[in-house]
Scaffold this active site. Structure first.
Site, PDB file in Angstrom:
ATOM      1  N   GLU A 435       0.790  -1.226   0.000  1.00  0.00           N
ATOM      2  CA  GLU A 435       0.000   0.000   0.000  1.00  0.00           C
ATOM      3  C   GLU A 435       0.826   1.283   0.000  1.00  0.00           C
ATOM      4  O   GLU A 435       0.568   2.209   0.792  1.00  0.00           O
ATOM      5  CB  GLU A 435      -0.962  -0.008   1.183  1.00  0.00           C
ATOM      6  CG  GLU A 435      -1.970  -1.130   1.077  1.00  0.00           C
ATOM      7  CD  GLU A 435      -3.106  -1.006   2.072  1.00  0.00           C
ATOM      8  OE1 GLU A 435      -2.873  -0.467   3.172  1.00  0.00           O
ATOM      9  OE2 GLU A 435      -4.222  -1.443   1.760  1.00  0.00           O
ATOM     10  N   GLU A 555      -6.875  -7.089  -1.730  1.00  0.00           N
ATOM     11  CA  GLU A 555      -7.436  -7.027  -0.381  1.00  0.00           C
ATOM     12  C   GLU A 555      -8.843  -6.475  -0.539  1.00  0.00           C
ATOM     13  O   GLU A 555      -9.069  -5.547  -1.313  1.00  0.00           O
ATOM     14  CB  GLU A 555      -6.666  -6.067   0.537  1.00  0.00           C
ATOM     15  CG  GLU A 555      -5.326  -6.513   1.008  1.00  0.00           C
ATOM     16  CD  GLU A 555      -4.742  -5.526   2.029  1.00  0.00           C
ATOM     17  OE1 GLU A 555      -5.534  -4.795   2.676  1.00  0.00           O
ATOM     18  OE2 GLU A 555      -3.521  -5.477   2.168  1.00  0.00           O
TER      19      GLU A 555
END
Length: 619
Positions: A435, A555
């Site tokens: 991320e 995710e």
């Protein structure tokens, strides 16, 4: 004649960071489960914290303003440690074994056969990896040479047909002109390599087919500097790549009997052994960490759960840097300090990889965390003498520390299998980071992340020609591409450029094998979780496929789990190549937040995802 210089990079100190399950809460201070869990549960995140990291803002609220609230992928939350984290390679065929010639020492039966060259086999002035390199001071007519046993013993000859490449790392404070030559009783070609730049470690890889005529046997490998004067250079990691049938124990005897996952050159999908490979799976960031804490049963239960549900892929952390984010006595740290590695924790990662192979599960492994949990980018910046993520991305010292860690992980030999990670098809892909964002680079005007992804993905590829590479990003977009997205989002923050990351531009990078994004509507300020989630999935898969790359929803989670059925239908109907829930866990692990699905307790959702896995596996 031709040659390949696979990569040039500047190395500083050696680092190997393993995979660290990074689950920290904003104020995590002990090595126990408490304070290391996902903060995808919004109620657990204080206002003013993004993803559980105090003072880290940037997640939009329902009005589109940067929410200083909580984002599932930072720090402690499912993607910042625990939180839901919010180029095709031409050599992805059969795995190649590495026959080492030199790795900190000459590997028997190899011996030094150099001529007119002074050789130090334990030099420390410049090393690529490990403790030593070869220092060679070569006179005008000399050469660095390695012989496979006694020259008169034909039984020591190597069959050229068993090997694909001759490879080594080389460094000098002067510019070099290098030739490579193999010798034996047959016919051979001397291959000239382009100029080797000064003050950089450079990987030279030459195909055996260019060095040997008619698959002649050989027993000697030569590296010759042809500049015409006495010169000193350093050589490390000398090896032959291919099938080792010569009785040498180089650690690849237990290479898993399976193929690497590759990308279909004609369709945006994955292949294994020429057949389509679609998948459903889960994030289990904590695997090596739990094993280190003595909870082998939890790890074993996780893989048994995956096999029972048909989950083909698990995404798990491959980092844990320093102790600043946790208890100073926490044993589950892969890299306590720069260049220092915790062998017992790495052995926990070895176990995870071996266990995955046992259950026919593939792993996706990110290599550093954007969030504070598990040390991550902030720890590297601190180690390099600075602070902040911008420093990590742009400072050469910080980048070199991370490269050193990458090299350590990719070249690690699994203590249970004897296989280097880069040669193990159990690993599906490396992710450059978990991320990554660059909110200081609004709309990516300076290209900070694009440049960093480009450099790091190319470095990974220079070491590992087998595995896929992905960014590990959340899917943020810059305003220049906002027209490629639905105009019906209830909040446009994610496509406003505020996080300094462009999903489109990242997907276009040559060394990025597939696209991926995350999805946390109720954490990102979307007010219509079901509808915004559908739009997010469809928009991203379309952009990925326009670039001829598979798309993985890496995710996803939502506190209201009733949306999952709809999202899974959208995934199945829109040719998404893979989906990874945040997270499905065995009962022995326990529930972390409202998003979590516990196996087998949450029976309806377990059945839903088992059916989804069956559908994906059958495509």
């Amino acid at each position: 004649m031709s040659y390949r210089i696979v990569d040039q990079h500047h190395m500083s100190l050696k680092m190997i960071c393993l995979l660290a399950v990074f689950l920290l809460f904003a104020a995590c201070s002990n090595g126990s489960e408490e304070g290391q869990n996902n903060n995808h549960n919004q109620s657990q995140i204080d206002a003013g914290d993004v993803d559980g990291i105090p003072g880290d803002t940037g997640v939009p609220d329902a009005n589109g303003d940067p929410d200083t609230g909580d984002d599932p992928d930072t720090g402690d939350d499912p993607d910042a440690g625990d939180d839901p984290d919010a180029g095709d390679n031409d050599d992805n065929g059969d795995p190649s074994a590495a026959l080492y010639i030199y790795d900190d020492e000459l590997v028997p039966p190899w011996i030094d056969a150099s001529w007119d060259t002074t050789v130090d086999l334990e030099a420390t002035a410049h090393t690529f990896s490990g403790d030593y390199a070869i220092e060679a001071t070569q006179e005008n007519e000399g050469g660095l040479s390695f012989r496979h046993g006694d020259w008169s013993d034909a039984n020591q000859d190597l069959d050229a047909a068993d090997y694909d490449d001759f490879s080594f790392e080389i460094y000098s404070e002067e510019t070099l002109q290098i030739d490579v030559l193999l010798e034996g009783d047959g016919s051979y070609e001397r291959v000239s390599v382009d100029t080797i730049a000064a003050n950089e470690w450079t990987n030279v890889t030459v195909p055996i087919s260019e060095l040997v005529v008619d698959d002649s046997d050989f027993r000697r490998a030569n590296i010759i500097e042809t500049g015409g004067s006495t010169v000193t250079y350093f050589v490390d990691q000398v090896r032959l790549y291919g099938d080792d049938d010569n009785g040498d124990d180089n650690g690849d005897d237990d290479l898993p009997d399976t193929e690497f996952v590759t990308v279909d050159p004609d369709n945006p999908r994955f292949l294994v052994d020429g057949e389509p490979f679609y998948f459903a799976g889960t994030n289990l960031y904590w695997l090596f960490q739990r094993y280190t804490y003595g909870e082998q049963n939890v790890v074993d239960d996780a893989f048994e759960m995956a096999e029972d549900m048909g989950l083909r892929v698990i995404r798990t952390w491959g980092f844990a840097d320093g102790h600043d984010w946790t208890n100073p006595d926490d044993p589950a740290i892969l890299q306590p300090s720069p260049g220092e590695f915790n062998e017992s924790t790495f052995e926990a990662l070895d176990y995870v990889i071996d266990k995955a192979a046992e259950h026919d599960v593939r792993l996706i492994i990110p290599l550093v965390n954007y969030w504070e949990a598990y040390g991550g980018m902030l720890q590297y910046a601190d180690w390099a003498g600075g602070s902040g993520r911008e420093y990590f991305y742009t400072n050469s010292g910080a980048r070199d520390l991370f490269k050193d860690y990458i090299h350590t992980v990719l070249t690690r030999e699994n203590t249970l299998t004897g296989v280097e990670y880069r040669d193990d098809p159990t690993i599906m892909a490396w992710q450059v980071a978990n991320e990554a964002r660059a909110p200081f680079d609004n709309n990516a005007n300076d290209g900070t992340l694009d440049d960093w992804y480009t450099e790091m993905a190319a470095y990974i590829r220079s070491i590992d020609s087998n595995h896929l590479i992905a960014t590990g990003e959340e899917g943020w977009e810059i305003s220049a591409y906002s027209d490629d997205y639905s105009d019906n989002y209830t909040n446009n923050y994610a496509i406003s450029g505020a996080e300094g990351s462009s999903f489109t531009e990242n997907t276009e990078l040559d060394d990025i094998s597939f696209a991926q994004a995350h999805l946390y509507p109720d954490v990102w300020g979307f007010s219509d979780a079901e509808g915004d989630g559908e739009r997010w999935i469809v928009d991203h898969v379309n952009i990925a496929n326009d670039n001829d790359k598979p798309f993985v929803l890496g995710e996803f989670g939502n506190n209201d789990r009733s949306v999952y059925a709809d999202w899974l239908e959208v995934i199945e109907d829109n040719d998404v190549a893979g989906s990874l829930m945040w997270q499905i866990v065995p009962a022995s692990r326990g529930r972390e937040n409202e998003m979590t699905i516990v196996y087998p307790d949450d029976s309806e959702l377990v059945d839903l995802f088992t059916d989804h896995a069956e559908y994906m596996n059958s495509k």
